[in-house]
Design a protein around this motif. Structure first.
Motif, PDB file in Angstrom:
ATOM      1  N   MET A   1      30.025  72.439  15.568  1.00 20.47           N
ATOM      2  CA  MET A   1      30.871  71.528  14.808  1.00 20.47           C
ATOM      3  C   MET A   1      30.887  70.139  15.450  1.00 20.47           C
ATOM      4  O   MET A   1      30.829  69.131  14.756  1.00 20.47           O
ATOM      5  CB  MET A   1      32.288  72.118  14.740  1.00 20.47           C
ATOM      6  CG  MET A   1      33.215  71.322  13.877  1.00 20.47           C
ATOM      7  SD  MET A   1      32.719  71.509  12.160  1.00 20.47           S
ATOM      8  CE  MET A   1      33.986  70.623  11.374  1.00 20.47           C
ATOM      9  N   GLY A   2      30.982  70.098  16.774  1.00 15.01           N
ATOM     10  CA  GLY A   2      30.993  68.826  17.480  1.00 15.01           C
ATOM     11  C   GLY A   2      29.699  68.056  17.283  1.00 15.01           C
ATOM     12  O   GLY A   2      29.699  66.833  17.176  1.00 15.01           O
ATOM     13  N   ALA A   3      28.583  68.779  17.230  1.00 15.71           N
ATOM     14  CA  ALA A   3      27.296  68.120  17.027  1.00 15.71           C
ATOM     15  C   ALA A   3      27.220  67.516  15.626  1.00 15.71           C
ATOM     16  O   ALA A   3      26.651  66.431  15.444  1.00 15.71           O
ATOM     17  CB  ALA A   3      26.158  69.125  17.237  1.00 15.71           C
ATOM     18  N   LEU A   4      27.796  68.180  14.649  1.00 14.89           N
ATOM     19  CA  LEU A   4      27.809  67.672  13.275  1.00 14.89           C
ATOM     20  C   LEU A   4      28.629  66.387  13.183  1.00 14.89           C
ATOM     21  O   LEU A   4      28.199  65.406  12.555  1.00 14.89           O
ATOM     22  CB  LEU A   4      28.381  68.734  12.327  1.00 14.89           C
ATOM     23  CG  LEU A   4      28.419  68.375  10.849  1.00 14.89           C
ATOM     24  CD1 LEU A   4      27.003  68.181  10.318  1.00 14.89           C
ATOM     25  CD2 LEU A   4      29.131  69.440  10.063  1.00 14.89           C
ATOM     26  N   ILE A   5      29.800  66.362  13.828  1.00  9.69           N
ATOM     27  CA  ILE A   5      30.639  65.159  13.822  1.00  9.69           C
ATOM     28  C   ILE A   5      29.933  64.023  14.546  1.00  9.69           C
ATOM     29  O   ILE A   5      29.929  62.874  14.081  1.00  9.69           O
ATOM     30  CB  ILE A   5      32.020  65.465  14.449  1.00  9.69           C
ATOM     31  CG1 ILE A   5      32.788  66.449  13.559  1.00  9.69           C
ATOM     32  CG2 ILE A   5      32.819  64.188  14.670  1.00  9.69           C
ATOM     33  CD1 ILE A   5      34.062  66.976  14.171  1.00  9.69           C
ATOM     34  N   THR A   6      29.311  64.315  15.679  1.00 12.52           N
ATOM     35  CA  THR A   6      28.594  63.286  16.431  1.00 12.52           C
ATOM     36  C   THR A   6      27.432  62.739  15.614  1.00 12.52           C
ATOM     37  O   THR A   6      27.190  61.527  15.596  1.00 12.52           O
ATOM     38  CB  THR A   6      28.067  63.870  17.769  1.00 12.52           C
ATOM     39  OG1 THR A   6      29.162  64.405  18.492  1.00 12.52           O
ATOM     40  CG2 THR A   6      27.382  62.800  18.590  1.00 12.52           C
ATOM     41  N   TRP A   7      26.718  63.617  14.926  1.00 13.60           N
ATOM     42  CA  TRP A   7      25.588  63.174  14.105  1.00 13.60           C
ATOM     43  C   TRP A   7      26.073  62.287  12.961  1.00 13.60           C
ATOM     44  O   TRP A   7      25.484  61.247  12.670  1.00 13.60           O
ATOM     45  CB  TRP A   7      24.850  64.386  13.542  1.00 13.60           C
ATOM     46  CG  TRP A   7      23.799  63.995  12.544  1.00 13.60           C
ATOM     47  CD1 TRP A   7      22.574  63.494  12.806  1.00 13.60           C
ATOM     48  CD2 TRP A   7      23.916  64.067  11.131  1.00 13.60           C
ATOM     49  NE1 TRP A   7      21.910  63.237  11.641  1.00 13.60           N
ATOM     50  CE2 TRP A   7      22.704  63.576  10.584  1.00 13.60           C
ATOM     51  CE3 TRP A   7      24.911  64.479  10.259  1.00 13.60           C
ATOM     52  CZ2 TRP A   7      22.486  63.504   9.226  1.00 13.60           C
ATOM     53  CZ3 TRP A   7      24.689  64.415   8.926  1.00 13.60           C
ATOM     54  CH2 TRP A   7      23.481  63.926   8.410  1.00 13.60           C
ATOM     55  N   PHE A   8      27.169  62.670  12.315  1.00 16.90           N
ATOM     56  CA  PHE A   8      27.663  61.896  11.170  1.00 16.90           C
ATOM     57  C   PHE A   8      28.196  60.534  11.600  1.00 16.90           C
ATOM     58  O   PHE A   8      27.919  59.525  10.970  1.00 16.90           O
ATOM     59  CB  PHE A   8      28.757  62.671  10.422  1.00 16.90           C
ATOM     60  CG  PHE A   8      29.283  61.915   9.238  1.00 16.90           C
ATOM     61  CD1 PHE A   8      28.517  61.780   8.095  1.00 16.90           C
ATOM     62  CD2 PHE A   8      30.527  61.309   9.275  1.00 16.90           C
ATOM     63  CE1 PHE A   8      28.988  61.066   7.001  1.00 16.90           C
ATOM     64  CE2 PHE A   8      31.012  60.595   8.191  1.00 16.90           C
ATOM     65  CZ  PHE A   8      30.231  60.473   7.049  1.00 16.90           C
ATOM     66  N   THR A   9      28.970  60.496  12.683  1.00 14.90           N
ATOM     67  CA  THR A   9      29.552  59.225  13.111  1.00 14.90           C
ATOM     68  C   THR A   9      28.511  58.288  13.700  1.00 14.90           C
ATOM     69  O   THR A   9      28.732  57.078  13.760  1.00 14.90           O
ATOM     70  CB  THR A   9      30.681  59.440  14.133  1.00 14.90           C
ATOM     71  OG1 THR A   9      30.174  60.182  15.234  1.00 14.90           O
ATOM     72  CG2 THR A   9      31.848  60.156  13.506  1.00 14.90           C
ATOM     73  N   GLY A  10      27.393  58.810  14.115  1.00 14.46           N
ATOM     74  CA  GLY A  10      26.333  57.966  14.656  1.00 14.46           C
ATOM     75  C   GLY A  10      25.299  57.577  13.611  1.00 14.46           C
ATOM     76  O   GLY A  10      24.370  56.820  13.904  1.00 14.46           O
ATOM     77  N   SER A  11      25.449  58.054  12.393  1.00 18.82           N
ATOM     78  CA  SER A  11      24.451  57.757  11.364  1.00 18.82           C
ATOM     79  C   SER A  11      24.642  56.361  10.793  1.00 18.82           C
ATOM     80  O   SER A  11      25.714  55.770  10.878  1.00 18.82           O
ATOM     81  CB  SER A  11      24.530  58.791  10.231  1.00 18.82           C
ATOM     82  OG  SER A  11      25.734  58.629   9.524  1.00 18.82           O
ATOM     83  N   ARG A  12      23.583  55.839  10.201  1.00 18.78           N
ATOM     84  CA  ARG A  12      23.660  54.515   9.568  1.00 18.78           C
ATOM     85  C   ARG A  12      24.636  54.534   8.393  1.00 18.78           C
ATOM     86  O   ARG A  12      25.323  53.544   8.145  1.00 18.78           O
ATOM     87  CB  ARG A  12      22.291  54.071   9.082  1.00 18.78           C
ATOM     88  CG  ARG A  12      21.372  53.684  10.187  1.00 18.78           C
ATOM     89  CD  ARG A  12      20.032  53.234   9.616  1.00 18.78           C
ATOM     90  NE  ARG A  12      19.151  52.894  10.688  1.00 18.78           N
ATOM     91  CZ  ARG A  12      18.715  51.670  10.910  1.00 18.78           C
ATOM     92  NH1 ARG A  12      19.073  50.700  10.108  1.00 18.78           N
ATOM     93  NH2 ARG A  12      17.919  51.423  11.919  1.00 18.78           N
ATOM     94  N   PHE A  13      24.678  55.633   7.675  1.00 17.43           N
ATOM     95  CA  PHE A  13      25.579  55.751   6.536  1.00 17.43           C
ATOM     96  C   PHE A  13      27.032  55.599   6.991  1.00 17.43           C
ATOM     97  O   PHE A  13      27.812  54.853   6.392  1.00 17.43           O
ATOM     98  CB  PHE A  13      25.382  57.104   5.841  1.00 17.43           C
ATOM     99  CG  PHE A  13      26.372  57.361   4.747  1.00 17.43           C
ATOM    100  CD1 PHE A  13      26.283  56.690   3.546  1.00 17.43           C
ATOM    101  CD2 PHE A  13      27.418  58.257   4.933  1.00 17.43           C
ATOM    102  CE1 PHE A  13      27.200  56.914   2.530  1.00 17.43           C
ATOM    103  CE2 PHE A  13      28.338  58.491   3.928  1.00 17.43           C
ATOM    104  CZ  PHE A  13      28.227  57.814   2.726  1.00 17.43           C
ATOM    105  N   ALA A  14      27.405  56.294   8.064  1.00 17.09           N
ATOM    106  CA  ALA A  14      28.779  56.221   8.563  1.00 17.09           C
ATOM    107  C   ALA A  14      29.099  54.820   9.065  1.00 17.09           C
ATOM    108  O   ALA A  14      30.210  54.317   8.850  1.00 17.09           O
ATOM    109  CB  ALA A  14      28.982  57.240   9.672  1.00 17.09           C
ATOM    110  N   LEU A  15      28.154  54.166   9.699  1.00 15.90           N
ATOM    111  CA  LEU A  15      28.385  52.800  10.173  1.00 15.90           C
ATOM    112  C   LEU A  15      28.578  51.843   9.004  1.00 15.90           C
ATOM    113  O   LEU A  15      29.438  50.959   9.034  1.00 15.90           O
ATOM    114  CB  LEU A  15      27.219  52.344  11.053  1.00 15.90           C
ATOM    115  CG  LEU A  15      27.094  53.064  12.396  1.00 15.90           C
ATOM    116  CD1 LEU A  15      25.831  52.617  13.122  1.00 15.90           C
ATOM    117  CD2 LEU A  15      28.311  52.820  13.255  1.00 15.90           C
TER     118      LEU A  15
END
Length: 70
Positions: A1-15
């Motif tokens: 779960m933590g890896a999923l949150i880290t991946w999403f918050t670091g993505s260009r889409f989230a930025l």
């Protein structure tokens, strides 16, 4: 779960979403600030107009209808 949150918050889409959300929040707060300062200016103008009419304070509530005839 933590890896999923880290991946999403670091993505260009989230930025991009975060950037536009911050811009929208800034504009909203600025417009609300303008509205509030406009209300304060309006109240100040009302009070100064009533002072120039030399009415006693209890009559200030009735003054707008009387001021319309002046």
């Amino acid at each position: 779960m933590g890896a999923l949150i880290t991946w999403f918050t670091g993505s260009r889409f989230a930025l991009t979403v975060g950037k536009w959300a911050a811009i929208a929040l800034t504009i909203t707060l600025f417009l609300l600030s303008l509205r509030r300062s406009g209300e304060r200016v309006n109240e100040h103008l009302k009070l100064t107009r009533f002072r120039h009419l030399n009415l006693p304070p209890p009559l200030w509530r009735k003054a707008p209808s009387r001021a319309a005839f002046m």
